[in-house]
Motif scaffolding. Structure first.
Motif, PDB file in Angstrom:
ATOM      1  N   LYS A 160       0.831  -1.211   0.000  1.00  0.00           N
ATOM      2  CA  LYS A 160       0.000   0.000   0.000  1.00  0.00           C
ATOM      3  C   LYS A 160       0.863   1.257   0.000  1.00  0.00           C
ATOM      4  O   LYS A 160       0.657   2.191   0.783  1.00  0.00           O
ATOM      5  CB  LYS A 160      -0.946  -0.013   1.206  1.00  0.00           C
ATOM      6  N   LEU A 161       1.859   1.258  -0.863  1.00  0.00           N
ATOM      7  CA  LEU A 161       2.794   2.366  -0.975  1.00  0.00           C
ATOM      8  C   LEU A 161       2.718   2.973  -2.362  1.00  0.00           C
ATOM      9  O   LEU A 161       2.150   2.387  -3.281  1.00  0.00           O
ATOM     10  CB  LEU A 161       4.223   1.881  -0.698  1.00  0.00           C
ATOM     11  N   SER A 162       3.321   4.136  -2.537  1.00  0.00           N
ATOM     12  CA  SER A 162       3.318   4.791  -3.840  1.00  0.00           C
ATOM     13  C   SER A 162       4.412   4.229  -4.739  1.00  0.00           C
ATOM     14  O   SER A 162       5.597   4.225  -4.376  1.00  0.00           O
ATOM     15  CB  SER A 162       3.533   6.302  -3.671  1.00  0.00           C
ATOM     16  N   LEU A 163       4.019   3.759  -5.909  1.00  0.00           N
ATOM     17  CA  LEU A 163       4.985   3.242  -6.873  1.00  0.00           C
ATOM     18  C   LEU A 163       5.741   4.367  -7.577  1.00  0.00           C
ATOM     19  O   LEU A 163       6.663   4.115  -8.340  1.00  0.00           O
ATOM     20  CB  LEU A 163       4.274   2.375  -7.914  1.00  0.00           C
ATOM     21  N   LYS A 164       5.339   5.614  -7.306  1.00  0.00           N
ATOM     22  CA  LYS A 164       6.005   6.768  -7.905  1.00  0.00           C
ATOM     23  C   LYS A 164       7.154   7.290  -7.029  1.00  0.00           C
ATOM     24  O   LYS A 164       7.800   8.267  -7.382  1.00  0.00           O
ATOM     25  CB  LYS A 164       5.001   7.896  -8.147  1.00  0.00           C
ATOM     26  N   THR A 165       7.387   6.623  -5.899  1.00  0.00           N
ATOM     27  CA  THR A 165       8.439   7.051  -4.979  1.00  0.00           C
ATOM     28  C   THR A 165       9.800   7.006  -5.654  1.00  0.00           C
ATOM     29  O   THR A 165      10.153   6.016  -6.299  1.00  0.00           O
ATOM     30  CB  THR A 165       8.458   6.157  -3.718  1.00  0.00           C
ATOM     31  N   GLU A 166      10.576   8.085  -5.491  1.00  0.00           N
ATOM     32  CA  GLU A 166      11.905   8.184  -6.097  1.00  0.00           C
ATOM     33  C   GLU A 166      12.999   8.037  -5.038  1.00  0.00           C
ATOM     34  O   GLU A 166      12.712   8.033  -3.836  1.00  0.00           O
ATOM     35  CB  GLU A 166      12.053   9.525  -6.834  1.00  0.00           C
ATOM     36  N   TYR A 167      14.217   7.936  -5.510  1.00  0.00           N
ATOM     37  CA  TYR A 167      15.379   7.732  -4.637  1.00  0.00           C
ATOM     38  C   TYR A 167      16.284   8.953  -4.714  1.00  0.00           C
ATOM     39  O   TYR A 167      16.846   9.258  -5.768  1.00  0.00           O
ATOM     40  CB  TYR A 167      16.127   6.480  -5.096  1.00  0.00           C
ATOM     41  N   HIS A 168      16.417   9.682  -3.585  1.00  0.00           N
ATOM     42  CA  HIS A 168      17.221  10.907  -3.556  1.00  0.00           C
ATOM     43  C   HIS A 168      18.078  10.939  -2.289  1.00  0.00           C
ATOM     44  O   HIS A 168      17.695  11.573  -1.295  1.00  0.00           O
ATOM     45  CB  HIS A 168      16.324  12.143  -3.618  1.00  0.00           C
ATOM     46  N   PRO A 169      19.234  10.277  -2.307  1.00  0.00           N
ATOM     47  CA  PRO A 169      20.092  10.260  -1.104  1.00  0.00           C
ATOM     48  C   PRO A 169      20.647  11.625  -0.733  1.00  0.00           C
ATOM     49  O   PRO A 169      21.077  11.832   0.396  1.00  0.00           O
ATOM     50  CB  PRO A 169      21.219   9.296  -1.501  1.00  0.00           C
ATOM     51  N   GLU A 170      20.630  12.563  -1.687  1.00  0.00           N
ATOM     52  CA  GLU A 170      21.118  13.918  -1.404  1.00  0.00           C
ATOM     53  C   GLU A 170      20.079  14.771  -0.690  1.00  0.00           C
ATOM     54  O   GLU A 170      20.400  15.821  -0.126  1.00  0.00           O
ATOM     55  CB  GLU A 170      21.551  14.614  -2.702  1.00  0.00           C
ATOM     56  N   LEU A 171      18.813  14.307  -0.671  1.00  0.00           N
ATOM     57  CA  LEU A 171      17.730  15.091  -0.083  1.00  0.00           C
ATOM     58  C   LEU A 171      17.041  14.394   1.077  1.00  0.00           C
ATOM     59  O   LEU A 171      16.702  15.015   2.083  1.00  0.00           O
ATOM     60  CB  LEU A 171      16.678  15.419  -1.160  1.00  0.00           C
ATOM     61  N   GLU A 172      16.804  13.092   0.935  1.00  0.00           N
ATOM     62  CA  GLU A 172      16.030  12.341   1.927  1.00  0.00           C
ATOM     63  C   GLU A 172      16.947  11.579   2.891  1.00  0.00           C
ATOM     64  O   GLU A 172      17.869  10.891   2.464  1.00  0.00           O
ATOM     65  CB  GLU A 172      15.097  11.349   1.224  1.00  0.00           C
ATOM     66  N   ASN A 173      16.668  11.709   4.186  1.00  0.00           N
ATOM     67  CA  ASN A 173      17.488  11.038   5.191  1.00  0.00           C
ATOM     68  C   ASN A 173      17.444   9.521   5.034  1.00  0.00           C
ATOM     69  O   ASN A 173      18.470   8.844   5.133  1.00  0.00           O
ATOM     70  CB  ASN A 173      17.007  11.417   6.595  1.00  0.00           C
ATOM     71  N   GLU A 174      16.255   8.976   4.770  1.00  0.00           N
ATOM     72  CA  GLU A 174      16.148   7.525   4.604  1.00  0.00           C
ATOM     73  C   GLU A 174      16.971   7.048   3.413  1.00  0.00           C
ATOM     74  O   GLU A 174      17.650   6.020   3.490  1.00  0.00           O
ATOM     75  CB  GLU A 174      14.691   7.114   4.425  1.00  0.00           C
ATOM     76  N   ASP A 175      16.918   7.788   2.318  1.00  0.00           N
ATOM     77  CA  ASP A 175      17.675   7.412   1.125  1.00  0.00           C
ATOM     78  C   ASP A 175      19.180   7.503   1.379  1.00  0.00           C
ATOM     79  O   ASP A 175      19.960   6.694   0.870  1.00  0.00           O
ATOM     80  CB  ASP A 175      17.289   8.299  -0.054  1.00  0.00           C
ATOM     81  N   PHE A 176      19.579   8.510   2.165  1.00  0.00           N
ATOM     82  CA  PHE A 176      20.999   8.637   2.537  1.00  0.00           C
ATOM     83  C   PHE A 176      21.440   7.418   3.342  1.00  0.00           C
ATOM     84  O   PHE A 176      22.529   6.864   3.111  1.00  0.00           O
ATOM     85  CB  PHE A 176      21.223   9.915   3.349  1.00  0.00           C
ATOM     86  N   LEU A 177      20.612   6.983   4.275  1.00  0.00           N
ATOM     87  CA  LEU A 177      20.934   5.812   5.082  1.00  0.00           C
ATOM     88  C   LEU A 177      21.033   4.556   4.215  1.00  0.00           C
ATOM     89  O   LEU A 177      21.923   3.728   4.394  1.00  0.00           O
ATOM     90  CB  LEU A 177      19.872   5.612   6.163  1.00  0.00           C
ATOM     91  N   ILE A 178      20.122   4.429   3.263  1.00  0.00           N
ATOM     92  CA  ILE A 178      20.144   3.275   2.362  1.00  0.00           C
ATOM     93  C   ILE A 178      21.447   3.250   1.568  1.00  0.00           C
ATOM     94  O   ILE A 178      22.109   2.215   1.471  1.00  0.00           O
ATOM     95  CB  ILE A 178      18.943   3.313   1.396  1.00  0.00           C
ATOM     96  N   GLU A 179      21.817   4.402   1.004  1.00  0.00           N
ATOM     97  CA  GLU A 179      23.033   4.469   0.195  1.00  0.00           C
ATOM     98  C   GLU A 179      24.274   4.227   1.041  1.00  0.00           C
ATOM     99  O   GLU A 179      25.214   3.555   0.609  1.00  0.00           O
ATOM    100  CB  GLU A 179      23.139   5.834  -0.498  1.00  0.00           C
ATOM    101  N   ASP A 180      24.278   4.755   2.253  1.00  0.00           N
ATOM    102  CA  ASP A 180      25.395   4.536   3.175  1.00  0.00           C
ATOM    103  C   ASP A 180      25.558   3.051   3.480  1.00  0.00           C
ATOM    104  O   ASP A 180      26.664   2.507   3.465  1.00  0.00           O
ATOM    105  CB  ASP A 180      25.149   5.320   4.469  1.00  0.00           C
ATOM    106  N   ILE A 181      24.442   2.387   3.729  1.00  0.00           N
ATOM    107  CA  ILE A 181      24.464   0.950   4.007  1.00  0.00           C
ATOM    108  C   ILE A 181      24.967   0.174   2.802  1.00  0.00           C
ATOM    109  O   ILE A 181      25.787  -0.750   2.924  1.00  0.00           O
ATOM    110  CB  ILE A 181      23.055   0.469   4.416  1.00  0.00           C
ATOM    111  N   LEU A 182      24.506   0.545   1.617  1.00  0.00           N
ATOM    112  CA  LEU A 182      24.922  -0.151   0.394  1.00  0.00           C
ATOM    113  C   LEU A 182      26.414   0.007   0.148  1.00  0.00           C
ATOM    114  O   LEU A 182      27.116  -0.979  -0.139  1.00  0.00           O
ATOM    115  CB  LEU A 182      24.140   0.389  -0.809  1.00  0.00           C
ATOM    116  N   GLN A 183      26.912   1.229   0.245  1.00  0.00           N
ATOM    117  CA  GLN A 183      28.322   1.479  -0.043  1.00  0.00           C
ATOM    118  C   GLN A 183      29.239   0.725   0.915  1.00  0.00           C
ATOM    119  O   GLN A 183      30.259   0.164   0.505  1.00  0.00           O
ATOM    120  CB  GLN A 183      28.615   2.984   0.020  1.00  0.00           C
TER     121      GLN A 183
END
Length: 235
Positions: A160-183
């Motif tokens: 039940k989430l938006s399929l239009k959600t984008e990935y912006h590690p430079e703007l969103e804290n959650e996306d930054f955490l995801i990218e940090d974990i991946l790297q």
């Protein structure tokens, strides 16, 4: 006398060993030596405020580790599908081939995706954008006939989430955490690297964040999850 002769023969043998000139670099005074090294990035040590912050970060890292392989696989399948479709001129054959890919992918990991939590689903949708360069919604729009049922049935309806959600590690804290974990996982060989199709400079992003990890929103989320589990046990 015998020992002296043996020592001399050993020294002579060493002196006559073949020398591989490629193993040496001769530099004259005043010369400049250029050595090409493989590119790598240095990630600063995390600065957590408390042990609880570490706990929540590790909890969120497990979510990313679970979602990433599916986004990686989706990217590989989309690349293969698009490459194949470019060679197929007939609309009927294109549609038929797309349906075959849809069936194959559904059988490959649909059941596993349905077992994901809401957080894992949200991370997956973001990673789909990271790995394919398009949101889940855009992928459906391009390949309506083949992927519509797959994404709507296994992603939108489940999470039940938006399929239009984008990935912006430079703007969103959650996306930054995801990218940090991946790297960090890529460097530690815990996840197989796959280049993102998005354009961003994570080295610059992480320097601006100064390695401070903001996990406040996940504390709230984690507390809600624990509360639900306790209520279920009571019931």
């Amino acid at each position: 006398m015998f020992i002296t002769l043996v020592s001399f023969s050993q020294i002579k043998e060493k002196d006559t060993l073949p020398i591989n000139i490629d193993d040496y670099v001769f530099v004259k005074p005043g010369d400049t030596l250029i050595v090409n090294l493989n590119e790598f990035s240095l990630l600063p040590k995390h600065k957590f405020k408390s042990k609880n912050d570490i706990r929540y970060y590790l909890w969120f890292r497990r979510k990313v580790f679970k979602a990433y392989p599916y986004a990686q696989l989706a990217s590989q399948r989309l690349d293969s599908l698009n490459a194949r479709l470019e060679k197929i001129k007939s609309k009927r054959k294109r549609k038929k081939y797309t349906k075959l890919i849809q069936t194959y992918i559904e059988g490959e990991f649909t059941d596993q995706i349905k077992k994901m939590t809401n957080t894992e689903g949200r991370v997956l949708i973001k990673l789909i954008h990271r790995q394919t360069g398009k949101t889940a919604f855009q992928n459906i729009k391009v390949l309506r006939s083949g992927w519509k049922a797959f994404w709507y049935n296994t992603t939108a309806n489940v999470f039940k989430l938006s399929l239009k959600t984008e990935y912006h590690p430079e703007l969103e804290n959650e996306d930054f955490l995801i990218e940090d974990i991946l790297q960090r996982a890529f460097q530690d060989d815990k996840l197989k690297p796959q280049k993102t199709k998005l354009i961003f400079d994570f080295a610059k992003i992480i320097s601006e964040n100064k390695s401070n990890v903001n996990v406040e929103e996940y504390k709230i989320m984690f507390a809600k999850i624990r509360k639900k589990k306790k209520n279920k046990k009571k019931n």
